[in-house]
Scaffold this motif. Sequence first.
Motif, short mmCIF file in Angstrom:
data_model
loop_
_atom_site.label_atom_id
_atom_site.label_comp_id
_atom_site.label_asym_id
_atom_site.label_seq_id
_atom_site.Cartn_x
_atom_site.Cartn_y
_atom_site.Cartn_z
N VAL A 178 0.35 20.28 -7.15
CA VAL A 178 0.06 21.10 -8.32
C VAL A 178 0.47 22.53 -7.96
CG1 VAL A 178 -2.33 21.47 -7.54
CG2 VAL A 178 -1.73 21.85 -9.94
N THR A 179 1.07 23.23 -8.90
CA THR A 179 1.57 24.58 -8.62
C THR A 179 0.51 25.64 -8.91
OG1 THR A 179 2.46 24.87 -10.84
CG2 THR A 179 3.92 23.87 -9.18
N LYS A 180 0.74 26.82 -8.36
CA LYS A 180 -0.13 27.97 -8.61
C LYS A 180 -0.28 28.23 -10.10
CE LYS A 180 0.02 33.02 -8.04
NZ LYS A 180 0.80 34.15 -7.44
N LYS A 181 0.79 28.13 -10.84
CA LYS A 181 0.74 28.38 -12.27
C LYS A 181 -0.08 27.32 -13.00
CE LYS A 181 3.80 29.08 -16.25
NZ LYS A 181 5.23 29.12 -16.70
N ALA A 182 0.10 26.05 -12.63
CA ALA A 182 -0.61 24.96 -13.30
C ALA A 182 -2.11 25.01 -13.04
CB ALA A 182 -0.04 23.63 -12.85
N LEU A 183 -2.50 25.61 -11.90
CA LEU A 183 -3.92 25.66 -11.54
C LEU A 183 -4.75 26.44 -12.55
CD1 LEU A 183 -4.26 26.18 -7.68
CD2 LEU A 183 -5.17 24.32 -9.07
N VAL A 233 0.85 -1.19 0.00
CA VAL A 233 0.00 0.00 0.00
C VAL A 233 0.89 1.24 0.00
CG1 VAL A 233 -1.78 1.29 1.23
CG2 VAL A 233 -1.83 -1.22 1.23
N ASP A 234 0.67 2.12 -0.96
CA ASP A 234 1.41 3.39 -1.03
C ASP A 234 0.57 4.49 -0.40
OD1 ASP A 234 3.75 2.54 -2.21
OD2 ASP A 234 3.00 2.79 -4.24
N THR A 235 1.17 5.25 0.52
CA THR A 235 0.52 6.39 1.16
C THR A 235 1.34 7.63 0.87
OG1 THR A 235 -0.30 4.98 2.94
CG2 THR A 235 -0.32 7.34 3.33
N PHE A 236 0.67 8.69 0.41
CA PHE A 236 1.39 9.91 0.06
C PHE A 236 0.46 11.09 0.23
CE2 PHE A 236 -0.06 7.54 -3.62
CZ PHE A 236 -0.93 8.43 -4.23
N THR A 237 0.98 12.30 0.03
CA THR A 237 0.23 13.54 0.23
C THR A 237 0.02 14.24 -1.10
OG1 THR A 237 1.17 13.82 2.44
CG2 THR A 237 0.25 15.78 1.41
N LEU A 238 -1.13 14.93 -1.22
CA LEU A 238 -1.41 15.79 -2.38
C LEU A 238 -1.68 17.20 -1.85
CD1 LEU A 238 -2.00 16.06 -5.46
CD2 LEU A 238 -4.41 15.67 -4.88
N GLU A 239 -1.01 18.21 -2.43
CA GLU A 239 -1.19 19.58 -1.97
C GLU A 239 -0.95 20.58 -3.10
OE1 GLU A 239 1.62 19.53 1.23
OE2 GLU A 239 3.28 20.27 -0.02
N VAL A 240 -1.24 21.85 -2.82
CA VAL A 240 -1.01 22.95 -3.77
C VAL A 240 0.18 23.77 -3.27
CG1 VAL A 240 -1.98 24.97 -4.92
CG2 VAL A 240 -3.47 23.05 -4.30
N ARG A 241 1.16 24.00 -4.17
CA ARG A 241 2.35 24.76 -3.81
C ARG A 241 2.50 26.00 -4.68
NH1 ARG A 241 7.12 20.21 -2.74
NH2 ARG A 241 6.09 19.18 -0.95
N LYS A 242 3.22 26.97 -4.15
CA LYS A 242 3.45 28.19 -4.91
C LYS A 242 4.22 27.92 -6.19
CE LYS A 242 3.20 31.88 -1.47
NZ LYS A 242 3.93 33.04 -0.87
N ASN A 243 5.27 27.09 -6.07
CA ASN A 243 6.07 26.74 -7.24
C ASN A 243 6.78 25.43 -6.95
OD1 ASN A 243 8.62 27.39 -5.82
ND2 ASN A 243 7.92 29.53 -6.02
N SER A 244 7.58 24.99 -7.90
CA SER A 244 8.26 23.71 -7.76
C SER A 244 9.63 23.82 -7.11
CB SER A 244 8.41 23.05 -9.13
OG SER A 244 9.12 23.90 -10.02
N LYS A 245 10.05 25.04 -6.78
CA LYS A 245 11.39 25.22 -6.23
C LYS A 245 11.44 24.99 -4.73
CE LYS A 245 12.74 28.51 -9.83
NZ LYS A 245 13.20 29.89 -10.11
N PHE A 276 0.62 27.01 -1.25
CA PHE A 276 -0.06 28.18 -1.81
C PHE A 276 -1.41 28.26 -1.10
CE2 PHE A 276 -2.65 30.08 -5.40
CZ PHE A 276 -2.17 31.37 -5.20
N THR A 277 -1.48 29.10 -0.07
CA THR A 277 -2.63 29.09 0.85
C THR A 277 -3.84 29.84 0.31
OG1 THR A 277 -1.71 31.02 1.98
CG2 THR A 277 -1.18 28.84 2.87
N LYS A 278 -3.70 30.53 -0.81
CA LYS A 278 -4.85 31.25 -1.36
C LYS A 278 -5.83 30.31 -2.06
CE LYS A 278 -2.59 35.75 -1.94
NZ LYS A 278 -2.24 36.84 -2.89
N VAL A 279 -5.40 29.09 -2.30
CA VAL A 279 -6.28 28.08 -2.90
C VAL A 279 -6.38 26.90 -1.93
CG1 VAL A 279 -6.60 26.44 -4.79
CG2 VAL A 279 -5.80 28.76 -5.28
N THR A 280 -7.59 26.44 -1.69
CA THR A 280 -7.83 25.36 -0.74
C THR A 280 -8.40 24.13 -1.45
OG1 THR A 280 -8.33 26.96 1.00
CG2 THR A 280 -9.05 24.68 1.37
N ILE A 281 -7.83 22.99 -1.15
CA ILE A 281 -8.40 21.74 -1.68
C ILE A 281 -9.63 21.40 -0.85
CG2 ILE A 281 -8.02 19.28 -2.06
CD1 ILE A 281 -5.05 19.84 -2.32
N LYS A 282 -10.77 21.24 -1.52
CA LYS A 282 -12.02 20.92 -0.85
C LYS A 282 -12.29 19.41 -0.81
CE LYS A 282 -13.50 25.07 0.13
NZ LYS A 282 -13.68 25.49 1.54
#
Length: 406
Positions: free
Chosen positions: A396-401, A303-315, A320-326
């Motif tokens: 996913v990055t702010k730009k990709a969103l 079983v693979d367990t991992f996290t998904l989140e939104v970041r400002k960039n890939s560096k 990136f707190t202005k967008v929230t995953i619902k």
Amino acid sequence: MKNLTLIIVLLVCAFNAQAQLDTVRLMFNTNKYELTPSHIKAIDSLLLVKGQISRIKVAGHTDNVGSDAFNQKLSEKRAASVYNYLKTHGIDTALLFVKFYGSSDPRVANTNSENQAANRRVDIVSAFIDTESIAKPQAPPPPKQFHLTFSNGVKMNFIEGDYNKTVEAGLVASDVSNGGGGASPVTLITNTTEMRSNNMLTMTTGNEPLISNLVCCFNRELCSASKAVEILVPVREPLQCAVENLILWDQVLDENGRTKWAPSNQKPEIFAMEGKKYFVFKRIPPCGCVNFDFKLEPGCGKVDTFTLEVRKNSKKPKLFTKVTIKKVEVEDATANMLYEAEGNGRGGFTLMVLDASKETAKFTVRLTDKKNSAYRINAVALSAFQFDKATNTYYVTKKALKAYKK
């Protein structure tokens, strides 16, 4: 290794007031399942009176040497050897019921080699017509028993009077084994597409993901049964996990009207009959839906367990707190999973998938920003996201969103 002697045990007792039971016990060497001449001689003695047999149960067993999965398969092979011999020597398969226990039902504790030898066996339990009782004055005949088969392979056993005459007549009319037809009163849901269309998730009421074998739903008229009704549901093969880990789950609707599952107080058995495997269970009455599922845990594979989140960039790994995953919906058609992931309290979501189907699973992500603008990433593979190996995080990055703004 010494040849093991064959033990034949005869147990005689009442059986529905008109029958007696006869048990033939076949003993096996370690890891063996082929029939020996001694086995065949014992079975042939049973075949001499096959005209008096009303039912046969073949039960395969092992000792505790080896893994549970190995022993489960070995007990199945032992039972299948006997089943096939009986079938090819004139026993009607409709009279045969096969059960394989692995190491779960020992005669004696597996504390030494002698006891282990006593547990490596197949028990052939036969029910015979009692001709002495038949010659005597008989009590009124018992209620008629119905053994029905529907178009989707589901079998149903009940007794006359369990349903009113109208429902009973409708069920009999759907019995394909006697020339009936039409829609089955039992619906089988076997894939994530059907689950989605029926507003179902494969997750517990505690929000744990499940691996579904199939869901079985009963038409409303079946809810009128006054007594226990036996249901035999075809097993959807191959099973994703070890059969001993299978759990029967009862339907529960969440606050949004979607189906989740609570563990039942009944454990389903698996029988082999006429060359097919069936989940066998009883309901008083059969109502709503039941689910034959496994928990997503190491017993089903890695079983693979991992996290998904939104970041400002890939560096930098900065959110990136202005967008929230619902919401994050995970659909793994290979493992037959459809569930909603849970937030980790840090702005991301924790996802779990089987490593074997990690590349084929699909992820649907719904997001909003502080201006209430909506974003939707619809049914994409993990490869659509960037991956941070150091933190085991897909993002996913702010730009990709921007490509996903609705």
